[in-house]
Write a protein that holds these residues in place. Structure first.
Motif, PDB file in Angstrom:
ATOM      1  N   SER A 210      40.232  32.973  44.137  1.00 50.42           N
ATOM      2  CA  SER A 210      41.430  33.773  44.425  1.00 50.42           C
ATOM      3  C   SER A 210      42.308  33.945  43.206  1.00 50.42           C
ATOM      4  O   SER A 210      42.921  34.999  43.022  1.00 50.42           O
ATOM      5  CB  SER A 210      42.231  33.120  45.549  1.00 50.42           C
ATOM      6  N   LEU A 232      30.875  37.551  45.681  1.00 46.27           N
ATOM      7  CA  LEU A 232      32.188  37.641  46.309  1.00 46.27           C
ATOM      8  C   LEU A 232      32.481  39.099  46.655  1.00 46.27           C
ATOM      9  O   LEU A 232      32.388  39.968  45.786  1.00 46.27           O
ATOM     10  CB  LEU A 232      33.249  37.103  45.345  1.00 46.27           C
ATOM     11  N   GLN A 234      35.167  40.632  47.016  1.00 49.63           N
ATOM     12  CA  GLN A 234      36.270  41.171  46.222  1.00 49.63           C
ATOM     13  C   GLN A 234      35.853  41.536  44.797  1.00 49.63           C
ATOM     14  O   GLN A 234      36.523  42.319  44.136  1.00 49.63           O
ATOM     15  CB  GLN A 234      37.433  40.167  46.169  1.00 49.63           C
ATOM     16  N   THR A 292      40.431  34.212  49.195  1.00 48.16           N
ATOM     17  CA  THR A 292      38.983  33.977  49.143  1.00 48.16           C
ATOM     18  C   THR A 292      38.593  32.666  49.815  1.00 48.16           C
ATOM     19  O   THR A 292      37.633  32.009  49.412  1.00 48.16           O
ATOM     20  CB  THR A 292      38.428  34.026  47.701  1.00 48.16           C
TER      21      THR A 292
END
Length: 327
Positions: A210, A232, A234, A292
């Motif tokens: 994160s 991930l 993101q 996350t």
């Protein structure tokens, strides 16, 4: 509390140190605001998650839950404060994988990380992101490993504190990549380390994902690998360590709520129920997604204790093999 639980509480035998006062005390818990001690710096990823959980717990319980940051010697100072706290259900610890390696890192602890704590709930699991400052010439994990191998002791990596999740994940990476020699610079939490990565004073930071997403997206740092088995969402262009050339490497941190050992079991159960309720809240799940963190809403005190034992069995030998120290 349901009528059934009240009858169970009233039927319980007195616990040493609480005596006959236990049923009344448990039935009225919490009677005061609850301290959730976080042994990491304010503003870091663990603190941010702890505050999100505390906010949810405050809405699920009759009293406010307040995060208190107690840093120092990795997680030792904050953990010791909880180990020595009254066993009345008004002080809890919000810690990470760092709790599972306290024994090998700090052999002269004044408390025991197993005997003096009662796991309450595992609330989330978090992957790590390997970043380098934008001036580092390495464009891939393989190139970074070769760079470190060619100049032992020349480069640096940061951590959120000796024995913390970042330190452990990095030490494991360096060990599995061939016992690479990179200088460790511990900070009091992840937040203070990020500026040094951005300005080039740190070569590498293998931090909770994160904290690195935005800096990678904005080109302030370069992401080279993600520590989970899958990419991930993101940062879909960042490969896993296995994809990037280091098969077999995976590392996660996790967040767990602990109580001081000896806290009445019905209070532990009530706190576990509240934590699971919070982890099912859409607001909390959205916040954890931003951080996350994979939320867990199915934990029990027993399963949390099993998780801790398995993590200690995994990490303690690795800490010794990799030569990780608290210094």
């Amino acid at each position: 509390m349901t009528q059934l639980k009240r009858r169970a509480v009233l039927a319980m035998p007195a616990i040493v140190g609480l005596g006959a006062a236990l049923p009344a005390r448990a039935a009225t818990w919490p009677s005061d605001p609850i301290r959730l001690i976080c042994p990491f710096a304010a503003g870091g990823p663990t603190d941010v998650a702890a505050r999100a959980v505390a906010e949810g717990l405050s809405s699920a319980l009759p009293q406010r839950v307040v995060v208190e940051n107690r840093t120092g010697s990795g997680v030792v100072v904050g953990s010791e404060a909880v180990a020595r706290a009254p066993k009345d259900g008004h002080t809890f610890l919000y810690s990470t994988v760092a709790h599972s390696v306290l024994r090998p890192l700090f052999p002269n602890l004044s408390f025991d990380p197993v005997r003096d704590f009662q796991p309450v709930a595992l609330v989330g699991i978090i992957p790590m992101l390997l970043q380098v400052n934008k001036n580092v010439p390495a464009q891939s994990l393989r190139e970074l490993i070769e760079m470190f191998r060619s100049a032992p002791g020349r480069y640096t990596y940061g951590s959120s504190g000796a024995g913390g999740a970042v330190h452990l994940a990095t030490a494991l990476f360096l060990h599995q990549a061939g016992n690479l020699q990179v200088n460790h610079i511990p900070y009091r939490g992840s937040a203070p380390a990020m500026p040094d990565l951005l300005n080039g004073n740190l070569t590498m930071f293998l931090n909770v994902a994160s904290d690195g997403v935005n800096s990678v997206r904005e080109g302030q740092t370069r992401g080279l690998a993600i520590s989970s088995a899958k990419r991930l969402p993101q940062l879909p262009d960042i490969p896993t360590f296995a994809e990037a050339g280091l098969p077999g490497y995976e590392a996660y941190t996790w967040h767990m709520i602990f109580a001081p050992a000896g806290t009445p079991p019905e209070i532990v159960t009530a706190m576990n129920d509240a934590a699971n309720k919070v982890m099912r809240q859409e607001k909390l799940r959205q916040r954890f997604s931003e951080l996350t963190v994979e939320p867990r809403a199915d934990s029990t005190p027993e399963s949390a204790a099993d998780w801790l034992r398995s993590e200690m069995a995994k990490w303690e030998p690795l800490v010794r093999a990799a030569g990780v120290t608290a210094g």
